[in-house]
Design a protein around this motif. Structure first.
Motif, PDB file in Angstrom:
ATOM      1  N   ARG A  24       2.875  11.465  -2.674  1.00 31.24           N
ATOM      2  CA  ARG A  24       4.176  11.229  -3.302  1.00 31.24           C
ATOM      3  C   ARG A  24       4.823  12.509  -3.816  1.00 31.24           C
ATOM      4  O   ARG A  24       6.058  12.584  -3.915  1.00 31.24           O
ATOM      5  CB  ARG A  24       4.028  10.227  -4.450  1.00 31.24           C
ATOM      6  N   TRP A  42       0.711   7.082  -1.596  1.00 32.89           N
ATOM      7  CA  TRP A  42       0.489   7.314  -3.022  1.00 32.89           C
ATOM      8  C   TRP A  42       0.027   8.739  -3.281  1.00 32.89           C
ATOM      9  O   TRP A  42       0.547   9.415  -4.160  1.00 32.89           O
ATOM     10  CB  TRP A  42      -0.525   6.308  -3.564  1.00 32.89           C
ATOM     11  N   ILE A  43      -0.927   9.217  -2.502  1.00 34.14           N
ATOM     12  CA  ILE A  43      -1.446  10.565  -2.767  1.00 34.14           C
ATOM     13  C   ILE A  43      -0.448  11.645  -2.331  1.00 34.14           C
ATOM     14  O   ILE A  43      -0.500  12.778  -2.833  1.00 34.14           O
ATOM     15  CB  ILE A  43      -2.818  10.813  -2.112  1.00 34.14           C
ATOM     16  N   HIS A  54      -7.240  11.031   6.560  1.00 35.04           N
ATOM     17  CA  HIS A  54      -7.482   9.646   6.187  1.00 35.04           C
ATOM     18  C   HIS A  54      -7.124   8.669   7.304  1.00 35.04           C
ATOM     19  O   HIS A  54      -7.594   7.530   7.330  1.00 35.04           O
ATOM     20  CB  HIS A  54      -6.665   9.339   4.924  1.00 35.04           C
ATOM     21  N   ALA A  71      -4.258  13.056   3.583  1.00 36.70           N
ATOM     22  CA  ALA A  71      -3.639  11.880   4.207  1.00 36.70           C
ATOM     23  C   ALA A  71      -3.784  11.944   5.725  1.00 36.70           C
ATOM     24  O   ALA A  71      -4.050  10.922   6.379  1.00 36.70           O
ATOM     25  CB  ALA A  71      -2.166  11.793   3.816  1.00 36.70           C
ATOM     26  N   ALA A 107      -3.261  -1.284   3.930  1.00 34.40           N
ATOM     27  CA  ALA A 107      -3.664  -0.829   2.593  1.00 34.40           C
ATOM     28  C   ALA A 107      -4.014   0.660   2.609  1.00 34.40           C
ATOM     29  O   ALA A 107      -3.682   1.400   1.662  1.00 34.40           O
ATOM     30  CB  ALA A 107      -4.848  -1.655   2.100  1.00 34.40           C
ATOM     31  N   LEU A 108      -4.660   1.113   3.675  1.00 32.16           N
ATOM     32  CA  LEU A 108      -5.016   2.531   3.788  1.00 32.16           C
ATOM     33  C   LEU A 108      -3.772   3.407   3.887  1.00 32.16           C
ATOM     34  O   LEU A 108      -3.718   4.499   3.308  1.00 32.16           O
ATOM     35  CB  LEU A 108      -5.912   2.735   5.013  1.00 32.16           C
ATOM     36  N   VAL A 125      -0.780   2.666   2.656  1.00 36.45           N
ATOM     37  CA  VAL A 125      -0.165   2.665   1.321  1.00 36.45           C
ATOM     38  C   VAL A 125      -0.828   3.711   0.439  1.00 36.45           C
ATOM     39  O   VAL A 125      -0.148   4.447  -0.303  1.00 36.45           O
ATOM     40  CB  VAL A 125      -0.260   1.267   0.686  1.00 36.45           C
ATOM     41  N   TYR A 126      -2.143   3.813   0.520  1.00 41.66           N
ATOM     42  CA  TYR A 126      -2.872   4.831  -0.262  1.00 41.66           C
ATOM     43  C   TYR A 126      -2.415   6.240   0.128  1.00 41.66           C
ATOM     44  O   TYR A 126      -2.262   7.112  -0.744  1.00 41.66           O
ATOM     45  CB  TYR A 126      -4.373   4.677  -0.031  1.00 41.66           C
ATOM     46  N   GLU A 127      -2.177   6.473   1.413  1.00 44.53           N
ATOM     47  CA  GLU A 127      -1.719   7.793   1.859  1.00 44.53           C
ATOM     48  C   GLU A 127      -0.383   8.154   1.211  1.00 44.53           C
ATOM     49  O   GLU A 127      -0.171   9.301   0.784  1.00 44.53           O
ATOM     50  CB  GLU A 127      -1.601   7.817   3.382  1.00 44.53           C
TER      51      GLU A 127
END
Length: 297
Positions: free
Chosen positions: A265, A262-263, A278, A275, A255-256, A258-260
């Motif tokens: 993109r 997203w930010i 992170h 990222a 999940a972490l 996936v967040y990377e």
């Protein structure tokens, strides 16, 4: 950015020790954490739980010492490049606050102290440490000749894994090498986020990186790297006999990641750097899964 100092390196009010502290990146703990988590993964897996306290101390202190030494030799190797890169132009060697000779002396002292700690462990661990020294000292020069310094960074950052298994078990089993391979994939991926921050400056100066090599396919290849990393870590859990708590750690890490994506993109410098930072939480989530699973067996 993470390398922006609190005061100007040229300022006469700045104590000299602060320049050396900055050169070692001791005020920027992210690199130490990214090196520490894989080392702790290996120690806990090798010991089947909490490792011997002296071994834990040697490897934890060794992580800080070798990471600091790696930063020093990296800046020494990059002293031709750093003054021309926005993020690194205020580093002590780039500004002349510390000489190249002083930097090499500091590198030698840090590595000697780390080696002194390793000498308290078994012969196999001592032998493996020589490979670690070579990897740490040679890594910074790769960016001049190859687009894959991030892969070599993973080899260097992860060398504590086989050393940890050697220290605890007296051998490096297949599980140790599998974990090492997973760390190479992870380090290559998170350091590519870092390289994407500097891509424009590196192109101007003729430096090399995976971010330049991947080009417009960077996010796609990053996705492949992270997918392979997470799959490898799942396989580590299977071979290591870990259960649901570890799988929960892998799920949180996923999940972490996936967040990377997203930010990042839009491939902007700031989000790519966040990222990179992170990934500390990715490593922490996996360690928590390992530690809890082993503790509750």
């Amino acid at each position: 950015m993470a390398d922006t100092p609190l005061t100007s390196p040229q300022s006469p009010a700045t104590p000299r020790w602060r320049h050396y502290w900055s050169l070692m990146r001791a005020d920027r703990p992210i690199g130490t954490l990214l090196l520490l988590w894989p080392t702790w993964w290996a120690l806990w897996l090798a010991a089947g739980g909490l490792p011997p306290l002296w071994t834990l101390f040697v490897f934890t202190a060794g992580v800080w010492l070798t990471r600091s030494a790696g930063c020093v030799i990296n800046d020494y190797a990059d002293r031709w490049l750093d003054p021309h890169v926005e993020r690194t132009r205020t580093r002590p060697l780039a500004t002349g606050a510390i000489s190249g000779r002083a930097a090499l002396a500091l590198f030698a002292v840090l590595m000697l102290v780390a080696f002194g700690l390793v000498l308290t462990l078994n012969g196999l661990t001592i032998g493996l440490s020589f490979i670690g020294v070579f990897l740490a000292a040679s890594y910074p020069y790769l960016k001049r000749y190859t687009h894959l310094p991030q892969v070599y960074l993973g080899m260097s950052f992860g060398w504590g894994i086989p050393m940890a298994f050697a220290a605890v078990q007296g051998e490096v089993p297949m599980l140790g090498w599998l974990l090492y391979a997973g760390n190479i994939l992870w380090s290559t991926a998170y350091d590519t986020w870092y390289a994407m921050v500097d891509r424009e400056d590196d192109l101007k100066m003729g430096s090399h990186s995976t971010a330049i090599l991947f080009g417009d396919l960077d996010l796609v290849i990053q996705g492949v790297l992270y997918a392979l990393f997470l799959a490898t870590m799942a396989l580590v859990g299977v071979r290591g006999g870990l259960g649901g708590y570890y799988l929960a750690g892998v799920a949180v890490a996923t999940a972490l990641v996936v967040y990377e994506f997203w930010i990042c993109r839009n491939r902007e410098r700031g989000p790519c750097f966040r990222a990179f930072l992170h990934n500390n939480w990715v490593g922490a989530a996996l360690f928590a899964g390992i530690a809890v699973d082993l503790a509750l067996r």
